[in-house]
Motif scaffolding. Structure first.
Motif, PDB file in Angstrom:
ATOM      1  N   SER A  39      65.882  55.017  30.686  1.00  0.00           N
ATOM      2  CA  SER A  39      66.981  55.444  31.467  1.00  0.00           C
ATOM      3  C   SER A  39      67.550  54.237  32.473  1.00  0.00           C
ATOM      4  O   SER A  39      68.668  54.740  33.073  1.00  0.00           O
ATOM      5  N   LEU A  40      66.645  53.553  32.672  1.00  0.00           N
ATOM      6  CA  LEU A  40      67.260  52.401  33.643  1.00  0.00           C
ATOM      7  C   LEU A  40      67.056  51.038  32.896  1.00  0.00           C
ATOM      8  O   LEU A  40      66.370  50.633  32.255  1.00  0.00           O
ATOM      9  N   SER A  41      68.340  50.330  32.971  1.00  0.00           N
ATOM     10  CA  SER A  41      68.064  48.668  32.765  1.00  0.00           C
ATOM     11  C   SER A  41      67.427  48.149  33.596  1.00  0.00           C
ATOM     12  O   SER A  41      66.892  48.361  34.771  1.00  0.00           O
ATOM     13  N   PRO A  42      66.895  46.616  33.199  1.00  0.00           N
ATOM     14  CA  PRO A  42      66.218  45.868  34.074  1.00  0.00           C
ATOM     15  C   PRO A  42      67.131  45.680  35.485  1.00  0.00           C
ATOM     16  O   PRO A  42      66.330  45.558  36.413  1.00  0.00           O
ATOM     17  N   LYS A  43      68.281  45.693  35.576  1.00  0.00           N
ATOM     18  CA  LYS A  43      68.979  45.263  36.720  1.00  0.00           C
ATOM     19  C   LYS A  43      69.047  46.619  37.558  1.00  0.00           C
ATOM     20  O   LYS A  43      68.992  46.368  38.804  1.00  0.00           O
ATOM     21  N   GLN A  44      69.364  47.460  36.782  1.00  0.00           N
ATOM     22  CA  GLN A  44      69.274  48.866  37.627  1.00  0.00           C
ATOM     23  C   GLN A  44      67.806  49.056  38.173  1.00  0.00           C
ATOM     24  O   GLN A  44      67.916  49.466  39.374  1.00  0.00           O
ATOM     25  N   LEU A  46      65.767  46.757  39.224  1.00  0.00           N
ATOM     26  CA  LEU A  46      65.667  45.834  40.285  1.00  0.00           C
ATOM     27  C   LEU A  46      66.372  46.447  41.640  1.00  0.00           C
ATOM     28  O   LEU A  46      65.924  46.432  42.572  1.00  0.00           O
ATOM     29  N   GLN A  47      67.638  46.777  41.427  1.00  0.00           N
ATOM     30  CA  GLN A  47      68.343  47.622  42.463  1.00  0.00           C
ATOM     31  C   GLN A  47      67.799  48.781  43.160  1.00  0.00           C
ATOM     32  O   GLN A  47      67.639  48.756  44.200  1.00  0.00           O
ATOM     33  N   TRP A  48      67.154  49.710  42.153  1.00  0.00           N
ATOM     34  CA  TRP A  48      66.224  50.633  42.958  1.00  0.00           C
ATOM     35  C   TRP A  48      65.088  50.312  43.677  1.00  0.00           C
ATOM     36  O   TRP A  48      64.831  50.861  44.448  1.00  0.00           O
ATOM     37  N   TYR A  49      64.491  49.432  42.766  1.00  0.00           N
ATOM     38  CA  TYR A  49      63.140  48.774  43.617  1.00  0.00           C
ATOM     39  C   TYR A  49      63.623  48.034  45.293  1.00  0.00           C
ATOM     40  O   TYR A  49      62.956  48.345  45.929  1.00  0.00           O
ATOM     41  N   LEU A  50      64.456  47.323  45.298  1.00  0.00           N
ATOM     42  CA  LEU A  50      64.881  46.903  46.264  1.00  0.00           C
ATOM     43  C   LEU A  50      65.391  47.929  47.241  1.00  0.00           C
ATOM     44  O   LEU A  50      64.998  47.777  48.615  1.00  0.00           O
ATOM     45  N   LEU A  80      53.800  46.440  46.566  1.00  0.00           N
ATOM     46  CA  LEU A  80      53.338  45.368  45.636  1.00  0.00           C
ATOM     47  C   LEU A  80      52.616  46.113  44.381  1.00  0.00           C
ATOM     48  O   LEU A  80      53.320  45.752  43.128  1.00  0.00           O
ATOM     49  N   LEU A  81      51.968  47.292  44.243  1.00  0.00           N
ATOM     50  CA  LEU A  81      51.822  48.107  43.184  1.00  0.00           C
ATOM     51  C   LEU A  81      52.741  48.681  42.453  1.00  0.00           C
ATOM     52  O   LEU A  81      52.825  48.599  40.991  1.00  0.00           O
ATOM     53  N   VAL A  82      53.860  49.208  43.019  1.00  0.00           N
ATOM     54  CA  VAL A  82      55.152  49.624  42.236  1.00  0.00           C
ATOM     55  C   VAL A  82      56.040  48.470  41.925  1.00  0.00           C
ATOM     56  O   VAL A  82      56.244  48.699  40.773  1.00  0.00           O
ATOM     57  N   GLY A  83      56.094  47.452  42.553  1.00  0.00           N
ATOM     58  CA  GLY A  83      56.708  46.222  41.739  1.00  0.00           C
ATOM     59  C   GLY A  83      56.119  45.709  40.765  1.00  0.00           C
ATOM     60  O   GLY A  83      56.643  45.483  39.513  1.00  0.00           O
ATOM     61  N   THR A  84      54.736  45.833  40.544  1.00  0.00           N
ATOM     62  CA  THR A  84      53.964  45.394  39.496  1.00  0.00           C
ATOM     63  C   THR A  84      54.241  46.346  38.263  1.00  0.00           C
ATOM     64  O   THR A  84      54.302  45.916  37.156  1.00  0.00           O
ATOM     65  N   ALA A  85      54.196  47.670  38.532  1.00  0.00           N
ATOM     66  CA  ALA A  85      54.407  48.502  37.577  1.00  0.00           C
ATOM     67  C   ALA A  85      55.950  48.526  37.040  1.00  0.00           C
ATOM     68  O   ALA A  85      56.148  48.620  35.830  1.00  0.00           O
ATOM     69  N   PHE A  86      56.929  47.856  37.723  1.00  0.00           N
ATOM     70  CA  PHE A  86      58.283  47.871  37.304  1.00  0.00           C
ATOM     71  C   PHE A  86      58.395  46.777  36.573  1.00  0.00           C
ATOM     72  O   PHE A  86      59.204  46.815  35.544  1.00  0.00           O
ATOM     73  N   VAL A  87      57.751  45.856  36.968  1.00  0.00           N
ATOM     74  CA  VAL A  87      57.782  44.288  36.212  1.00  0.00           C
ATOM     75  C   VAL A  87      57.405  44.676  34.647  1.00  0.00           C
ATOM     76  O   VAL A  87      57.841  44.380  33.638  1.00  0.00           O
TER      77      VAL A  87
END
Length: 176
Positions: A39-44, A46-50, A80-87
């Motif tokens: 549903s989301l590209s890696p760029k999208q 990153l924007q959502w995470y920021l 940090l945990l959410v960022g790890t899952a997103f990576v």
């Protein structure tokens, strides 16, 4: 997932294979690309995470100013945990499998995370099999080497795709 068939058109020719209707066809090159349903590209992502980081830090800073300093470290751990899952998600969001068939070449490409595998085979020696069972892959074999493909293909589409690929492979094999 339904395959993206970029050029399944075939052109009439005076030589090669004869289809069931007695017409002669030479493949112009077929390509099937199968992608993960994301549903989301890696760029999208990153924007959502920021934006998530900004909102969380504004709220945590409000609690810090109100005297509840303990909220800030927990907000940092959460991010940090959410960022790890997103990576982990983003590494595989662009995974794909591609089958390209030309009159004298079969190209199989599999992208899985950072690993890209590309095989170039002769269509005359390549074989395709599919047993029709649930979660069974399409199995390409060529001179003792086997490759499983089809993890991004919907189960209901696999048998039709198998028939289509088998016919295209036969046309490419006799076109040379």
């Amino acid at each position: 997932m339904i395959p993206e068939n970029s050029s399944s058109a075939t052109a009439p020719s005076g030589t090669p294979c004869t289809s069931g209707g007695g017409q002669h066809y030479t493949p112009q090159g077929n390509r099937w690309v199968f992608r993960r349903n994301c549903s989301l590209s890696p760029k999208q992502l990153l924007q959502w995470y920021l934006s998530l980081c900004a909102i969380t830090l504004v709220i945590a800073t409000g609690f810090l100013l109100a005297g509840f300093w303990i909220v800030l470290p927990f907000a940092g751990i959460e991010l940090l945990l959410v960022g790890t899952a997103f990576v982990i998600y983003a590494r595989h969001a662009a995974d794909y499998e591609m089958i390209e068939l030309q009159p004298n070449q079969l190209i199989l490409v599999m992208a899985d995370g950072t690993k890209l595998t590309q095989l170039e085979w002769s269509p005359q020696w390549a074989k395709l099999s599919y047993n029709g069972k649930y979660k069974a892959p399409l199995l390409f074999s060529h001179r003792g080497q086997q490759v499983k493909m089809g993890k991004f293909i919907a189960e209901k589409d696999k048998s039709a795709l198998h028939r289509e690929l088998k016919a295209a492979l036969a046309r490419a094999a006799c076109a040379v």
